[in-house]
Design an enzyme around this catalytic site. Structure first.
Site, short mmCIF file in Angstrom:
data_model
loop_
_atom_site.label_atom_id
_atom_site.label_comp_id
_atom_site.label_asym_id
_atom_site.label_seq_id
_atom_site.Cartn_x
_atom_site.Cartn_y
_atom_site.Cartn_z
N TYR A 23 0.79 -1.23 0.00
CA TYR A 23 0.00 0.00 0.00
C TYR A 23 0.83 1.28 0.00
O TYR A 23 0.27 2.37 -0.12
CB TYR A 23 -0.96 0.00 1.19
CG TYR A 23 -1.87 -1.20 1.19
CD1 TYR A 23 -2.87 -1.32 0.23
CD2 TYR A 23 -1.72 -2.22 2.12
CE1 TYR A 23 -3.70 -2.43 0.20
CE2 TYR A 23 -2.55 -3.33 2.10
CZ TYR A 23 -3.53 -3.43 1.14
OH TYR A 23 -4.35 -4.53 1.11
N ASN A 74 -13.70 2.44 -1.80
CA ASN A 74 -12.68 1.41 -1.69
C ASN A 74 -13.23 0.40 -0.68
O ASN A 74 -13.10 0.59 0.52
CB ASN A 74 -11.35 1.99 -1.20
CG ASN A 74 -10.27 0.94 -1.07
OD1 ASN A 74 -10.54 -0.25 -1.11
ND2 ASN A 74 -9.03 1.39 -0.90
N HIS A 80 -14.16 -8.65 -2.07
CA HIS A 80 -14.05 -10.02 -2.54
C HIS A 80 -15.22 -10.91 -2.16
O HIS A 80 -15.37 -11.99 -2.73
CB HIS A 80 -12.73 -10.62 -2.04
CG HIS A 80 -11.59 -9.68 -2.20
ND1 HIS A 80 -11.13 -9.28 -3.43
CD2 HIS A 80 -10.84 -9.01 -1.28
CE1 HIS A 80 -10.14 -8.42 -3.26
NE2 HIS A 80 -9.94 -8.24 -1.97
N ASP A 87 -25.20 -5.40 -3.27
CA ASP A 87 -26.63 -5.11 -3.37
C ASP A 87 -26.93 -3.65 -3.03
O ASP A 87 -27.79 -3.03 -3.65
CB ASP A 87 -27.44 -6.03 -2.45
CG ASP A 87 -27.53 -7.46 -2.97
OD1 ASP A 87 -27.21 -7.69 -4.15
OD2 ASP A 87 -27.92 -8.34 -2.17
N HIS A 100 -9.04 0.91 -5.77
CA HIS A 100 -8.12 0.15 -4.92
C HIS A 100 -6.74 0.75 -5.04
O HIS A 100 -6.30 1.11 -6.14
CB HIS A 100 -8.08 -1.33 -5.33
CG HIS A 100 -9.40 -2.00 -5.16
ND1 HIS A 100 -9.86 -2.40 -3.93
CD2 HIS A 100 -10.38 -2.29 -6.05
CE1 HIS A 100 -11.07 -2.93 -4.08
NE2 HIS A 100 -11.41 -2.86 -5.35
N ILE A 101 -6.05 0.85 -3.91
CA ILE A 101 -4.70 1.37 -3.89
C ILE A 101 -3.75 0.39 -4.57
O ILE A 101 -2.92 0.77 -5.39
CB ILE A 101 -4.27 1.65 -2.43
CG1 ILE A 101 -5.14 2.78 -1.84
CG2 ILE A 101 -2.79 2.00 -2.35
CD1 ILE A 101 -4.99 2.97 -0.34
N SER A 102 -3.89 -0.89 -4.26
CA SER A 102 -3.05 -1.92 -4.88
C SER A 102 -3.76 -2.48 -6.11
O SER A 102 -4.96 -2.31 -6.28
CB SER A 102 -2.76 -3.04 -3.88
OG SER A 102 -3.94 -3.78 -3.61
N ARG A 111 -7.91 -12.45 -3.94
CA ARG A 111 -8.13 -11.00 -4.07
C ARG A 111 -8.43 -10.58 -5.51
O ARG A 111 -8.69 -9.42 -5.78
CB ARG A 111 -6.91 -10.23 -3.56
CG ARG A 111 -6.69 -10.35 -2.08
CD ARG A 111 -5.62 -9.37 -1.63
NE ARG A 111 -5.15 -9.66 -0.31
CZ ARG A 111 -5.69 -9.17 0.81
NH1 ARG A 111 -6.74 -8.37 0.75
NH2 ARG A 111 -5.18 -9.47 1.98
#
Length: 148
Positions: A23, A74, A80, A87, A100-102, A111
């Site tokens: 991260y 995020n 996942h 929903d 997402h940062i990564s 993931r």
């Protein structure tokens, strides 16, 4: 001025302290400052929220209806497996951009799946904290393209 709700999911508040190899070194406060600076440049008002609780995240998503023009989320680990967050995203009429940062597709197999993405307008992943900057620009581009 467009209003955007930023939702940081579980453990994002620990960014800069945990798994720096994944991260990066930038901390949570610095990420939020980056978001605020970019939003100001784009004439976007942002409200930034963070929660480690699935139910609270769902309530935040619900609160966006009639109060915000877009959501940038995020979902972190909930990405996942949280059908409930998926929903909730499907239930609101405002566009949702997942960030997402990564790069989740370059990580562990478990993931590489995002159940929440299917209900989002788009996904931006792997650009570190700049994933949020790109998402704000996407909101602006969407606004410009639909004349709103």
């Amino acid at each position: 001025m467009k209003r955007v709700l930023i939702i940081h999911g579980p453990n994002v508040n620990l960014t800069g302290k945990r798994e720096k190899e994944v991260y990066g070194d930038i901390n949570y406060e610095e990420i939020n400052n980056l978001i605020k600076r970019e939003a100001a440049k784009l004439d976007i008002a942002v409200k930034i929220q963070q929660s480690n609780s699935e139910g609270e995240i769902i309530n935040l998503i619900h609160s966006a209806e009639n109060n915000f023009d877009a959501i940038i989320i995020n979902p972190a680990a909930y990405t996942h497996y949280s059908l409930a967050i998926m929903d909730a995203i499907a239930a609101v009429s405002v566009p949702v951009i997942e960030v997402h940062i990564s790069n989740i597709f370059g990580r562990e197999d478990y993931r590489k799946t995002s159940v929440t993405a299917s209900k989002c307008k788009g996904v931006i992943t792997g650009f570190g904290p700049y994933s949020y900057v790109l998402a704000l620009n996407a909101v602006k581009l969407l606004e410009d393209s639909i004349g709103g």
